[in-house]
Design a protein around this motif. Sequence first.
Motif, PDB file in Angstrom:
ATOM      1  N   TRP A 125      -5.019   2.104   7.003  1.00 61.77           N
ATOM      2  CA  TRP A 125      -5.006   0.833   7.730  1.00 61.77           C
ATOM      3  C   TRP A 125      -4.725   1.058   9.216  1.00 61.77           C
ATOM      4  CZ3 TRP A 125      -7.109  -3.529   6.740  1.00 61.77           C
ATOM      5  CH2 TRP A 125      -7.314  -3.938   5.412  1.00 61.77           C
ATOM      6  N   ILE A 154      -7.927   2.068  10.700  1.00 60.24           N
ATOM      7  CA  ILE A 154      -8.858   0.934  10.762  1.00 60.24           C
ATOM      8  C   ILE A 154      -8.556   0.056  11.976  1.00 60.24           C
ATOM      9  CG2 ILE A 154      -9.509  -1.239   9.624  1.00 60.24           C
ATOM     10  CD1 ILE A 154      -9.143   0.300   6.931  1.00 60.24           C
ATOM     11  N   PHE A 155      -7.274  -0.238  12.185  1.00 62.81           N
ATOM     12  CA  PHE A 155      -6.900  -1.035  13.359  1.00 62.81           C
ATOM     13  C   PHE A 155      -7.251  -0.285  14.651  1.00 62.81           C
ATOM     14  CE2 PHE A 155      -3.805  -3.372  10.534  1.00 62.81           C
ATOM     15  CZ  PHE A 155      -4.357  -4.634  10.740  1.00 62.81           C
ATOM     16  N   CYS A 197       1.562   0.431  11.308  1.00 61.12           N
ATOM     17  CA  CYS A 197       1.160   0.872   9.972  1.00 61.12           C
ATOM     18  C   CYS A 197       1.393   2.366   9.781  1.00 61.12           C
ATOM     19  CB  CYS A 197      -0.329   0.583   9.736  1.00 61.12           C
ATOM     20  SG  CYS A 197      -0.727  -1.148   9.465  1.00 61.12           S
ATOM     21  N   PRO A 255       0.833  -1.208   0.000  1.00 59.55           N
ATOM     22  CA  PRO A 255       0.000   0.000   0.000  1.00 59.55           C
ATOM     23  C   PRO A 255       0.870   1.261   0.000  1.00 59.55           C
ATOM     24  CG  PRO A 255      -0.670  -1.532   1.732  1.00 59.55           C
ATOM     25  CD  PRO A 255       0.643  -2.016   1.216  1.00 59.55           C
ATOM     26  N   LYS A 295      -1.510   3.162   4.020  1.00 62.10           N
ATOM     27  CA  LYS A 295      -1.012   2.587   5.274  1.00 62.10           C
ATOM     28  C   LYS A 295      -1.550   3.379   6.471  1.00 62.10           C
ATOM     29  CE  LYS A 295       3.172   0.443   3.415  1.00 62.10           C
ATOM     30  NZ  LYS A 295       4.639   0.521   3.256  1.00 62.10           N
ATOM     31  N   GLY A 308      -1.950  -0.882  14.406  1.00 57.42           N
ATOM     32  CA  GLY A 308      -2.173   0.446  13.844  1.00 57.42           C
ATOM     33  C   GLY A 308      -0.933   1.319  13.936  1.00 57.42           C
ATOM     34  N   ALA A 362     -10.561   6.917   8.620  1.00 54.71           N
ATOM     35  CA  ALA A 362     -10.034   5.858   7.743  1.00 54.71           C
ATOM     36  C   ALA A 362     -10.684   5.933   6.364  1.00 54.71           C
ATOM     37  CB  ALA A 362     -10.267   4.488   8.371  1.00 54.71           C
TER      38      ALA A 362
END
Length: 509
Positions: free
Chosen positions: A377, A380-381, A423, A369, A374, A420, A491
């Motif tokens: 992501w 998201i985490f 990332c 990515p 990133k 997270g 996100a």
Amino acid sequence: MSVDKNKAFFGHPLGLSTLFASEMWERFSYYGMRALLVLFLTATFASGGFGMNEQDAFTIYGIFTGLVYVTPIIGGILADKVLGQRKSIYIGGLTMATGQFLLSASAWIHGSDVDLEFRQTLFYAGLGILIAGNGFFKPNISTMVGELYDNNDPRKDGGFTIFYMGINLGAFLSPLVAGKLGEQVAWQYGFLSAGVGMVIGTIWFFLRSHTLGHIGMPPKVKAERVRLVVKDWFGILTYWGCVVALIFGVILGWSALPSMVTTIIIYVLAIGGVLILATNIFKGTSGKAEWSRIGVILILALFNIFFWAGFEQAGTTFNIFARDNTQRMIGSWEIPATWFQSINAIYIVIFAPIFSVLWTILDKRKLNPNTPMKFAWGMIFLATGFVVMALAFTRSTHGDAVRLVSPLWLCLVYMLHTFGELCLSPIGLSMVTKLSPPKLVSTMMGIWMGSFAAGNFVASQMKAISLKLQEAMGADIQVFWMIAIQSAIIAVILVILSPWLKRMMHGIK
């Protein structure tokens, strides 16, 4: 005489062992105090705490953890122009140890016959001195790691990885020791152990300084000089004394100033700092591509604030949840709430190498990515972790009653948040060095560190924000659900903006 770069410490320059252990003890000191801070402030007067409500404690925590990202900018400039890294590290070590001992003193001298204002002065001076000391220490020891290697030395990335392990080893051990002593023996012993850790780190750096050769010596000092002389030590002690005196002066003087004056001072400093940064950016940037890349850094710095506003709940709401809502009894033994602060460091040590390999594998398959994705992501985490946290909080509360939940809930949340972090955090640092114009790398890194500072302060206010929303909307708004939804929205925005931001990077991945 120069440092022997071939003398091995796990295949690396021997000086890396000096810097590894010094940073480990410094992080032991910092994270030990950080794990205790909110719990100490909310503890009763009788136990040696200050009996604060949670939100006031969170605000102090947020201001402290925010400012520790600001002072390294000043400390780095002083080291480059005046002191050199080695003197700066000694000044920082002595100063931070002094701050820890003052925090210990503020807990030690408690009781009905003790002047509360005097205790508060010791406490706030201790925090201020810690912030100042961190500014001298933190940026300069990392710089010295880089100077151990030639620019084309293939061991350099591995050296920083080993150094990063030292950071997380200190972050892992400190809550276990300082947290245990502070929570279950007496608060003063927790802070005292953190101060002793800082002293050990400084002594180690002194005893092992010969492994560094000329690295970190003051500017304009001849290359054959590898040790500090009496004059240098006089300067170190002078700086240490002046910093301690200055912080006490500010603490005492600030409380005597009218609120209007203190507000004006804050605005003047903030506006002045922004103008200086803006001027440097305009002078150091030229061409459409450079301006476009600067824009990417600034946009992602804004999103970085939202990430750390969630992630740094570890020291505030998560700390309180561990203390009040988590089943911590194993037989007759109680797990200290502060021990949960060690989980993130364990996960970093376990998963950082895996993520590093993962990016390489994805890159070979052309699936790696881009940087904005990133970041998405990472959010998201973060959002997923807060969904788990919200469920755990709901499970543990039934009206006014509390039902203790398994510590595995917090373990899962910390794992998701560590994913997270991996990332976003190292990717962000790399992104700044790649996208910044050559003359502005330090300036843009300062802005990036400023986003960490802002994120830490916002983190301290998230619970207060949820309560205000609750009042305005007339509905029950749980802070963990609020952060989960906010992080998920961020996100989605990042995913939508990703193609545009990628184009703005003009070919830099």
